[in-house]
Write an enzyme that holds these catalytic residues in place. Sequence first.
Site, PDB file in Angstrom:
ATOM      1  CB  CYS A 173      -7.076   2.043   3.525  1.00 38.56           C
ATOM      2  SG  CYS A 173      -7.992   1.732   2.128  1.00 38.56           S
ATOM      3  CG  PHE A 226      -1.759   1.023   1.518  1.00 42.15           C
ATOM      4  CD1 PHE A 226      -3.085   0.790   0.771  1.00 42.15           C
ATOM      5  CD2 PHE A 226      -1.643   2.223   1.980  1.00 42.15           C
ATOM      6  CE1 PHE A 226      -4.099   1.707   1.115  1.00 42.15           C
ATOM      7  CE2 PHE A 226      -2.625   2.998   2.448  1.00 42.15           C
ATOM      8  CZ  PHE A 226      -3.769   2.962   1.827  1.00 42.15           C
ATOM      9  CD  GLU A 243      -1.606   1.340   9.416  1.00 40.62           C
ATOM     10  OE1 GLU A 243      -2.574   1.952   9.269  1.00 40.62           O
ATOM     11  OE2 GLU A 243      -1.018   0.602   8.640  1.00 40.62           O
ATOM     12  CB  THR A 270       4.579  -3.014   5.336  1.00 46.40           C
ATOM     13  OG1 THR A 270       4.973  -2.059   6.383  1.00 46.40           O
ATOM     14  CG2 THR A 270       4.627  -4.477   6.013  1.00 46.40           C
ATOM     15  CD1 TRP A 284       8.778   6.291   5.536  1.00 46.84           C
ATOM     16  CD2 TRP A 284      10.190   4.940   6.185  1.00 46.84           C
ATOM     17  NE1 TRP A 284       9.965   6.897   5.829  1.00 46.84           N
ATOM     18  CE2 TRP A 284      10.926   6.089   6.174  1.00 46.84           C
ATOM     19  CE3 TRP A 284      11.091   3.519   6.465  1.00 46.84           C
ATOM     20  CZ2 TRP A 284      12.196   6.056   6.649  1.00 46.84           C
ATOM     21  CZ3 TRP A 284      12.546   3.775   6.683  1.00 46.84           C
ATOM     22  CH2 TRP A 284      12.908   5.142   7.060  1.00 46.84           C
TER      23      TRP A 284
END
Lengths: 265, 395
Positions: free
Chosen positions: B249, B136, B374, B175, B173
């Site tokens: 999301c 993402f 997040e 993942t 960054w």
Amino acid sequence: MKIVVCVKHVPDATAKRSFDAADHTVDRAGVDGLLSELDEYAVEEALTIAAAGDGDGEVVVLTVGPEQALDAARKSLQMGAHAAVHVVDDAVHGSDAFGTSLVLAKAVEKIGSDTPVDIVLCGMASTDGAMGVVPAMLAERLGLPQVTFAAEVTIDGTKVTARRDGDVATETVEATMPLVLSVTDQINEPRYPSFKGIMAAKKKTVETWSLADLGVDPSEVGLAAAWTSVQEVAARPPRSHGEVVTDDGDGGRQLVEYLAGQKLI
Amino acid sequence: MGPDATSPLNLVDLDSLLDDEERAIRDTVRELGVDRLRPHITEWFEAGTVPARDLAKQFGELGLLGMHLNGYGCAGTSVVAYGMACHELEAVDSGVRSLVSVQGSLAMFAIHRFGSEQHKEHWLPRMAAGDAIGCFGLTEADAGSDPSSMRTSARRLGAGDDADWIIDGSKLWITNGTVADVAVVWARTGDGVRGFVVPTDTPGFTAREIGHKLSLRASVTAELVLDGVRLPADAMLPAARGLGGPLSCLNEARLGIVFGALGAARDSLETAIAYAGERQVFDKPLSGYQLTQAKLADMTAELGTGMLLAVHLGRLKEAGSLAPAQVSLGKLNNVRAALKIARECRTILGASGITAEYAPLRHANNLESVLTYEGTTEVHQLVVGQALTGQSAFR
């Protein structure tokens, strides 16, 4: 192909287990229980056999025990078994292998009353009683051939070939269905219940039968009918501290003397 | 396997808040962790990587990937079941939980919520099975808490809605970046920020792994570079327009973190309790000292109340009434509490606590990342502050 898997609900070995003070039976109510680990191999093997060939095999899981024993059947349903039978009756409490095998045999006969059972599958032993004799007794009561402690099983039509690993030799045994088959913990790697399996299990049929449903006379089973009785139980004494050897320059010698004294060297 | 009788969460009787299905799912993930993850986690952490493909396949077989989504091969569990799965995964390692969060709550959720029927049918069943891995791409080197300043752009190659897209830019960054088969990439267009489904084998797409991490070492973290990546018109997610898309999301993934971070805390606390019971100091176990017990009691209170909050927020989400500020409150509280617990547990372990043999310091290191990704602690404070005062203090 119809397979009945006999499974047992046993106290969790990682929890604190105890015996009932009054009758010296295992306290099953006061401790978390689970599907006996050794029975997971039987469930896995049944699911594998049922899924082979035309894949329309049916796996019925059978358990005998108090209300919470249903958890063992439920776990088997989550792994993929199609239906479950739970024999629950207060008179079963304290049954030994003879009593248990009688109840299982009658239940297997009843399960097979509509469509016959091809294979009765068991684990090699329960992880609590650890007798390992129920499969043989069950075969005797059902009048079926028994193949026990199978470490590998191949199916060809109605012919079942099993590898039995002994201490000094490996046997290959053949039998014809219907039969009773017990499997070891070497035979497969049991699957985890998938989340879909866990969710689907709720909708699967669970039949609950009493001894009367099976036509078993309560006096033939239970603690009173058991061939052996437990006279006394005592907790294992706490492990004592080991012997401390102080090394005053002769530590090595003292160690050797200790080991020799224990006949370890 | 049931919960450990001495588990600190038994004091709030967490089990009674879960239904049979949620407990069974929790227990299954815990079992998988014990059998297949815990034996390797130190090795992965030290090597600074994780066998993502192999894990994704195993997780897919179980039904972990996109587990709370419906249809397209997803298991369709409750939100709380998903939370408890995150909790158990993060009790092993935050990196392993991150793999699942990014796959399920970011990449799969974006496609599930905003994608075309074709996107869903093409990607979701393979992603649910773990045969395809997703990542993402929202954050950039100079656009973290302020995603609206992103530079990555998408432009039409020609006129009309059928014209192909060209995407240029980079994301940081990310993942799962170097192991992903598909990237959901957010880019600036003439029509605001839009999302794109980018197969990672598209020419012009490259991913470079970020090394030398001191945190989340058992996780793949990457930089994505999109250099003139040409995509067909239908690569755009049709139902997401503006930053609301990616932010929803993130809210999805954050809820998993609200449960997950406290998994790392629980594992730390269980480790510390066990250690304190065995470690002899002066003439009795460390657990027999009042200072140790005060630490253990305070941490158990933090852990328990945090889990009650997590389950409560999960139930609100199931009821469809969860507001973003409530998720922020949960992430703010629970990640901060988890990090504090992990560090405090390390003090109980003494010098042993600085080795890889014990999990708390590894958890604490990981939670430094969880504190930031997040939505940072500060961003969540501002979200909650805005909800309380009606005033936006972001800039």
